[in-house]
Design an enzyme around this catalytic site. Structure first.
Site, PDB file in Angstrom:
ATOM      1  N   ALA A  77       7.060  43.188  83.442  1.00  0.00           N
ATOM      2  CA  ALA A  77       8.040  42.134  83.177  1.00  0.00           C
ATOM      3  C   ALA A  77       7.951  41.637  81.732  1.00  0.00           C
ATOM      4  CB  ALA A  77       7.834  40.987  84.161  1.00  0.00           C
ATOM      5  N   HIS A  78       8.857  40.744  81.398  1.00  0.00           N
ATOM      6  CA  HIS A  78       8.955  40.244  80.030  1.00  0.00           C
ATOM      7  C   HIS A  78       7.697  39.481  79.624  1.00  0.00           C
ATOM      8  CE1 HIS A  78      10.375  37.016  82.634  1.00  0.00           C
ATOM      9  NE2 HIS A  78      10.045  36.173  81.697  1.00  0.00           N
ATOM     10  N   ASN A  79       7.340  39.661  78.356  1.00  0.00           N
ATOM     11  CA  ASN A  79       6.216  38.939  77.735  1.00  0.00           C
ATOM     12  C   ASN A  79       4.847  39.395  78.220  1.00  0.00           C
ATOM     13  OD1 ASN A  79       8.157  37.410  76.452  1.00  0.00           O
ATOM     14  ND2 ASN A  79       7.986  35.678  77.831  1.00  0.00           N
TER      15      ASN A  79
END
Lengths: 363, 363, 363
Positions: free
Chosen positions: C258-260
Site C-alpha cells: 500500500a501507499h507510503n
C-alpha cells in the site's frame, strides 16, 4: 506548476500567517522539504524535521512557533487529513492522456463518446458502448460492447469493463481492474459434497465423482456514482440480476466482489478484501485489508471489520469486528489473550485434580 | 433474441404447463420480472415476488398454484440450480468478437490458428503458438511464443498465456488472468534463516545477511480439458517440470497457483485461494474463498475447506476443514465456542484455587 | 540449444565424473528424464526414479553409485538448490522479444530508450519516460509518462509502470503487475467511526453518515536494484513521499504494497501478501503466502512470518511469527494445541466444582 501560499490557504479555507506571496511547487515531509516545497507539519512530532528543513512555508500545527522554525509563511488547518485531501487534489495533474481519441485506439463506429474525452493509445471501445463527458481512458483499456460509463470517468491502463456493466458518474478505476467478468457459479447434476457438508456443518456424506456444470453470468454489474476501484480488483457479473456497488463506495486493490453481491453506499474496502457470492453489504461498511465475507450472508450498516476478519455469518449493524470467525473486536482480543494463558490454566487444573479427592471418595 | 417457453422446457428436459408459445427474452428475479421475462421462482420463498410480478411465464417450485399467480405458462424442474445452468448457457451470447483476425492484431506468421477462430483487436500471438478451432480471443490478450491452446477456447481481454503453457480443449480464461509467469523460487548461498526456522519449528538461529539468487522457471504449465480460470488469477510455471491443473477444474478470480503445484481433476477453487509451491491437490477438492495451502504438502481427494481455512500440513482424503491451522470443521467451531467460554473458566479455576488447600497442606 | 556436461559442471563450479562430452538439452526429474536430459537427482530419494530413467547424465547426491544407475556422466554439487539456480539461469532463453522497437509500439518521441533494448508489440511508452540499456519489454506493457527504469529490465506483458515510478537496475516484473497506482487514502469531514474504533479498540461511538474525500497520491514509487515483482502484484504510489522497496527484494504474485510503505532490502514476500499503508518492513524479512501486516506498524529486520500470519502490531527484529494475531511460532502452535484440549479441560473444571465445597462452606 507552482502556487502561492495564499492560493493554497484560500483553497483549504485555512488561516494564513506571514508572506502569502511565497511560491511552492509540491508538498513534502518536513525533514525532506526544500525551498520550493510546502512542508506538511500538522503535528508537533514534526518539530525536529521542521527545524532541520530549508522550507520557507509550511502547514503547521496550531500554536507552533513558526517563525522560530525559520519559516516565512505558515498555514493553520482545522482537520489535517481533510486539508491534505484538498491540497493533493489541487496539485494532482492527473494521468497524461492527450485530448481526443488516439490514432491507435480501436473505437467501434457505433460507440458514443461524450464531449471532451481523452482516449489513450491502443484503447478498445466496443460496439454500442456509451461513455460520458470528459472521460479519461488510459492506454490498453477496454470498454466492451454495450458497457455504459457516466461522466468524468478516469479509467486506468489495462482496465477491463465488460459487456453488461453500467457505471455512474465520476468513476475511477486503477490499472488492470476487471468489472463484469463471469462469476464462479457451478452446479453438479446431483447434490454435491459441499451442499451436504453445509447442511450438516461438516459431514459431506458419501463421496461421489461428479463434474461441474457452468451457470453463466447474464446479469452484469451496476455501479453508482463516485465509486473508485483499485488495481487488479475484480467485480463479477451477476447471474440474472446485476452485482451492485452503491454510490460513494471506495474499493482498494486486489479485491474480489463475487457475483450477485450487493454493496451499499459510502463503504470502504481495503486491499485483498473478498466478498463471496450473493452476500449483501450495508451502507458505510469499512473492511480492513484481507477481510473475507462468506457467501449468502448480510453485513449490516456501519459494520467495521479490522484487518483479516473472516465474517462467516450475518453481522448486525454497527458491530466492530475482528478475528476468524469474526467476533466483536474486544471479544476476539480477550480470547487471544486467554489462549496465551491456557498452558498455565491446564497446569493449575492438573494440580487441583491432584489436590482434590475424586468425587465419591470420603473426606 | 427470444425463446418460446416450450423451447426452454425442452432444453431443460422439464415439465411444461400452460401456453408453450409465450415468448421470453431473459430470466429475471420474480419481483423484477416484466412481461417478456421468464421469472425464476423455484422456491416458495419467491411467492411474494411472483405475486407482485407482471411475468406471464415462470419456472416454479413443484406444487405452486401457478395460475393463481397470474401466470400463463409454467415450467417445473427437478434440480433448480442445474436447470439454471442449462438456461443461462442457452441465453448467453458470449463475448462479442468478430469472426476472423482483427486487422489490428499482431499475429506471428508462424503461429497456427484453427478454423473459425475469432481474434479480437490488438491481440498478440507469438512465434510458433498453436491455437485450436473456434477460439474466441478478446482484445489485448497475448498467446506467447510456442504456447499451445486446444479447441473451443474463450480467452478474455488482457489474458497472458506465456511461453511453455499447454492447454486442453474448451478452456475459459477471464480477463487479465496470467498463465506461465515465473515462480518465486530463490535460494541463498548458505542455509537461510527460513530453512533453519522450518527445521526447528521456530528458531532461525544466528542471523546472516544474504541475498537471494533466482531459480528460473523452465517447466511451463500444463492444463487439462474443460478448465476455467478467473480474472487476475495467476498460475506460475514449474521449475523443471510443468505446474499442472487437471481436467474439469474451475478456478475463480485472484487465485494463486504457485510453481510445481499439481491440481487434480474436477476441483473448485473460490476467489483468492492460494496454493504454495510444489503442493499436490487431489481430485474433486473444493476450496472456499481465501483458503491457503502451504508448500510441499498433499491435500487428498474430496477434501472440502471452508472459507479462509489455512492448510499447513497434509490433509487426508474426504476431510471437511475449517480454521487456521486447518482442523475438522466441527473441531474448529467447537474450539472457537470454547475459547469464548475461557474467561469464565479462568475465573472458575481461580475460585477453585482459593477453595482448595495447597497440596501438602493439612486437611 | 544443448550443453556438454563439462560446460555445466564448470558453470556450477562442481565436480565432474565420467564422460564430460555428453550433450544435454534440459534438466528433468529423474523418473521422466530421457537420453538428452540432465537428470536432477541431488537426493537419495530419487534413487528409484533414476534407476528407471534412460538419462545418460545426472546431477547426483554425494556418494551415489552413479555407474550402477547406468549413467555415463555425473555431477556432484555442494548446495543443490544453489546449483539449480545457476543451471536454470544458464538454460533460460528469456522472453522472446525481437531486438529494437516493434512497429506497433506507441513510443512518445520524448522518451529515452537505452541501447540494445527490445520493445515488444503494442507497448506504450509515455512522454519523458527513461528506460535503461538492454531492456526487454513485452507486449502490451505501459511505461507511463516520466517513469524511470534502470538497465537490464525485464518487463512482462501487460505490466503498468505509472508516472512517478523510479526503478533501479535489473528489475523483473511478471505479467500484469502494477506499480504506482493511486493509494486508497480517504478522509471524512469529521472524525469517522473507524478513527474512534481504533482509539477505543472497538467502540465506534455514535454512527454518522459521511462520505469519503480522496487524498491524492503524489509521491510515486521508488524501487531499488535487483528487485522482482510477481504477476498482478500492486505497489501503490505514496501520498507526498514515495512508497519504497529496497535492493534485492523479491515479491511474488498478487501481493499488495500500500501507499507510503517502506520495504527494506533482500526481503522475500510470497503470494498474496498484503502490507497496509505506511508500514515499515526491515531488511531480509521473509513473509509466507497470505501474510498480512496492519498499517502504520514496524516489522523488524530478519522477521520470518509463516503462511497466513496476520501482523497487527510492531514485530521485533529476528522474531519468527505465525498466527492471527501474529505470535511467536511456538506460542501459536502451543495455543492451537491447547485449544483442542479445551473441551476436556472444561469438563474437568466442572467435575472439580462439584467435588469442591463452595468457598465459605464448612469443611
Amino acid at each position: 506548476m507552482s502556487y502561492t501560499v495564499r492560493e493554497i490557504a484560500e483553497a483549504l479555507g485555512a488561516t494564513l500567517l506571514g508572506d502569502g506571496e511565497i511560491r511552492v511547487v509540491r508538498p513534502a515531509e518536513p525533514a525532506l522539504a526544500g525551498r520550493d516545497d510546502l512542508a506538511l507539519a500538522m503535528d508537533p512530532k514534526y518539530a525536529d524535521g521542521l527545524a532541520g528543513s530549508s522550507a520557507r512555508a509550511a502547514i503547521i500545527w496550531d500554536g507552533a512557533d513558526w517563525r522560530g522554525f525559520g519559516l516565512e509563511a505558515a498555514i493553520i488547518v482545522r482537520r489535517p487529513r481533510y486539508a491534505l485531501a484538498r491540497l493533493t487534489r489541487m496539485m494532482d495533474l492527473g494521468p497524461a492522456i492527450a485530448p481526443g481519441v488516439h490514432h491507435s485506439a480501436v473505437v467501434d463506429p457505433s460507440a458514443e463518446i461524450g464531449p471532451e474525452a481523452a482516449i489513450g493509445p491502443l484503447v478498445v471501445i466496443g460496439r454500442g458502448a456509451r461513455i460520458g463527458a470528459r472521460a479519461r481512458i488510459a492506454a490498453h483499456a477496454l470498454i466492451d460492447a454495450g458497457a455504459i460509463l457516466g461522466d468524468d470517468a478516469t479509467i486506468g491502463p489495462g482496465v477491463r469493463i465488460m459487456a453488461g456493466v453500467r457505471i455512474g458518474d465520476r468513476f475511477i478505476a486503477q490499472p488492470n481492474a476487471v468489472l463484469g467478468g463471469d462469476g464462479l457459479s457451478f452446479v453438479t447434476p446431483e447434490k454435491s459434497g459441499v451442499e451436504r457438508a453445509r447442511e450438516s456443518l461438516g459431514d459431506q456424506g458419501e463421496v461421489m465423482a461428479q463434474s461441474w456444470t457452468r451457470i453463466h453470468s447474464l446479469g452484469g454489474v451496476e455501479i453508482g456514482d463516485d465509486v473508485e476501484v483499485g488495481a487488479c480488483t475484480c467485480i463479477d457479473a451477476g447471474t440474472i440480476r446485476p452485482t451492485r456497488v452503491g454510490n460513494g463506495t471506495k474499493i482498494d486493490n486486489l479485491v474480489m466482489i463475487a457475483h450477485n453481491v450487493t454493496v451499499g453506499r459510502d463503504c470502504l474496502f481495503a486491499g485483498q478484501v473478498g466478498i463471496a457470492g450473493s452476500t449483501r453489504i450495508g451502507d458505510r461498511v469499512v473492511l480492513g485489508g484481507q477481510v473475507g465475507a462468506a457467501d449468502n450472508i448480510f453485513v449490516g450498516d456501519d459494520v467495521i471489520a479490522g484487518g483479516a476478519t473472516k465474517i462467516l455469518s450475518n453481522a448486525p449493524a454497527g458491530r466492530v469486528l475482528l478475528g476468524y470467525p469474526a467476533q466483536k473486536m474486544e471479544t476476539f482480543l480477550e480470547g487471544a489473550r486467554n489462549v496465551r494463558r491456557l498452558g498455565r490454566l491446564i497446569d493449575q487444573v492438573a494440580r487441583l485434580q491432584k489436590a482434590v479427592p475424586k468425587r465419591g471418595d470420603d473426606h
